[in-house]
Design an enzyme around this catalytic site. Structure first.
Site, PDB file in Angstrom:
ATOM      1  N   HIS A 230      46.156  34.791  38.578  1.00 17.21           N
ATOM      2  CA  HIS A 230      46.249  35.191  39.993  1.00 17.21           C
ATOM      3  C   HIS A 230      47.469  36.079  40.187  1.00 17.21           C
ATOM      4  CE1 HIS A 230      45.269  34.421  44.333  1.00 17.21           C
ATOM      5  NE2 HIS A 230      46.483  34.928  44.439  1.00 17.21           N
TER       6      HIS A 230
ATOM      7  N   HIS B 252      48.844  40.113  42.213  1.00 15.80           N
ATOM      8  CA  HIS B 252      48.586  41.242  43.116  1.00 15.80           C
ATOM      9  C   HIS B 252      49.308  42.467  42.564  1.00 15.80           C
ATOM     10  CE1 HIS B 252      46.660  39.015  46.469  1.00 15.80           C
ATOM     11  NE2 HIS B 252      47.342  38.003  45.938  1.00 15.80           N
TER      12      HIS B 252
ATOM     13  N   HIS C 202      41.127  33.420  47.776  1.00 13.33           N
ATOM     14  CA  HIS C 202      42.307  32.833  48.400  1.00 13.33           C
ATOM     15  C   HIS C 202      41.767  31.786  49.379  1.00 13.33           C
ATOM     16  CE1 HIS C 202      44.242  36.380  46.844  1.00 13.33           C
ATOM     17  NE2 HIS C 202      45.405  36.095  47.402  1.00 13.33           N
TER      18      HIS C 202
END
Length: 423
Positions: free
Chosen positions: A55, A57, A208
């Site tokens: 996970h 970004h 999410h």
């Protein structure tokens, strides 16, 4: 190559590992090396499969301070700040920052990353940038992309159409953010809609889910239901799940078996969960991380993610998954030997299962992807944030680092001594 005298995460010592044609050809004591093969002395150190981040970004990474710093430290200000930054983004800057982070990752033995990419920009600028980066790094790092509707797939105008466009362009996984929709009902509807889209396209799902301190944020229950209804077992991940930290125990005693029955994966993000959650509390302050030991005990596959590095939500980080695992064991109080080993697994084998990586591991036939750590076992690796002595991908050395040592010259000691950090 042949690497002699290594320890393995399962406790085996004095092992040799033979690499041929990019794969692990043999593993065991006292292996013979074909003539002319490079022989590496493993020094009795720990050889692990590479770290995996389930996970992250990458579209936001290394953007700290642009256009300003998150002063409150909250999740919502981070989202608002990212909204301010999006119109200022350029593809060149996105690519440059992402490639720099991939270099950091490789140096730390992190060779596979699942990155969420925001699709709520009509230009799909971040999508195009990370698709380009995925191809650039393919020889040395697996980058899996999630179509992430940061502003809500139902809440943001046209977000579903943009998400489908991102998938059409080659994004790998369907994402969502049900707790950010305008109502609980819309959140549940978004889960149903997105899971149906994934089933229709034969894709994995990573949402999410319930990244909130609100104990009534229960979208993971809907995610488990839709996973079973659509036959998506083993292909769906609930990320964050921080509301579980605040739920009453009776409800959780029902929820966790539902998750296990559906074959859900769960991802906790210890560094970020502990930083962003509990911001509305005075004292006592909630830790905010999901119930990792209970999920593991029920047979749910749990991984740890780094989530953020130097971006609107988190000002720190370096791509070190040992730091992530160490925070996880502290927050979850997993301080037994078995618990600490489970935290090491949460940044290696468990995350590899979440990503569905082919050929991952240290058995003969697996890809020759691994990292040599300056530690004797996983617990020592966590304690010391062990030096990455060697990072190998497909049998090719990507990174080398000298062992960490210190020369001590102390009053009252007979001589100057070299002190190896892992002793």
């Amino acid at each position: 190559m042949l690497i002699r005298n290594i320890c393995l995460p399962d406790g085996r010592r004095g092992q040799d590992l033979l690499v041929q044609e990019g794969r692990i050809a043999a593993l065991g004591p006292n292996l013979s090396a074909p003539e002319g093969m490079e022989i590496v002395d493993g020094g009795g150190w720990l050889l692990s499969p590479p770290f995996v981040d389930a996970h992250f970004h990458m579209d936001a990474t290394l953007s700290y301070g642009l256009p300003r710093v998150n002063q409150s430290g909250t999740l919502l200000e981070g989202i608002a700040l990212w909204g301010e930054l999006k119109p200022l983004l350029t593809q060149e800057a996105l690519v440059e920052r992402a490639l720099a982070y991939c270099d950091w990752a490789v140096a730390r033995g992190l060779l596979a990353i699942r990155s969420h990419v925001d699709i709520c920009d009509p230009r799909l600028l971040a999508v195009e940038a990370l698709l380009h980066v995925r191809e650039r790094v393919k020889p040395y790092l697996d980058l899996q992309l999630v179509a992430f509707p940061q502003d809500g797939v139902l809440r943001a105008t046209g977000a579903l159409e943009k998400l489908k466009r991102a998938l059409d362009r080659g994004v790998d996984v369907v994402g969502g953010i049900p707790h950010f929709e305008r109502t609980m009902a819309d959140g549940a509807a978004s889960v149903k809609l997105l899971c149906e889209l994934a089933a229709e396209r034969g894709l994995m799902v990573d949402m999410h889910c319930d990244e909130s301190d609100d104990p009534l944020s229960r979208h993971v229950e809907t995610l488990a239901f839709e996973t079973q209804r659509l036959g998506l077992q083993g292909r769906v991940t609930g990320s964050h799940l921080t509301s579980m930290h605040s739920m009453d125990n009776y409800y959780v005693s029902k929820l966790i078996p539902l998750m296990a029955e559906a074959g859900l994966h769960a991802v906790a993000n210890p560094l970020i969960n502990i930083t962003l959650q509990g911001r509305h509390d005075s004292y006592p302050k909630r830790r905010g991380m999901t119930r990792v030991p209970e999920l593991l005990a029920a047979g749910v596959n749990v991984g740890f993610g780094h989530d953020c590095v130097m971006d609107p939500w988190y000002s720190l980080g370096s791509g070190d998954m040992l730091e992530v695992a160490a925070m996880g064991l502290h927050v979850a109080q997993m301080s037994s030997q078995a618990g600490m080993k489970a935290c090491f697994d949460a940044v290696t084998v468990n995350n590899a299962r979440i990503l569905g990586l082919e050929g991952y591991g240290l058995e003969p036939g697996c890809k020759a992807d691994f990292v040599l750590l300056q530690a004797r076992d996983p617990v020592e690796a966590l304690r010391l944030r062990a030096q990455r002595l060697l990072v190998v991908r497909g049998g090719q050395v990507l990174s080398r680092c000298a062992p960490a040592t210190a020369q001590l010259s102390l009053p009252g000691r007979p001589a100057t001594v070299d002190w190896t950090l892992a002793r």
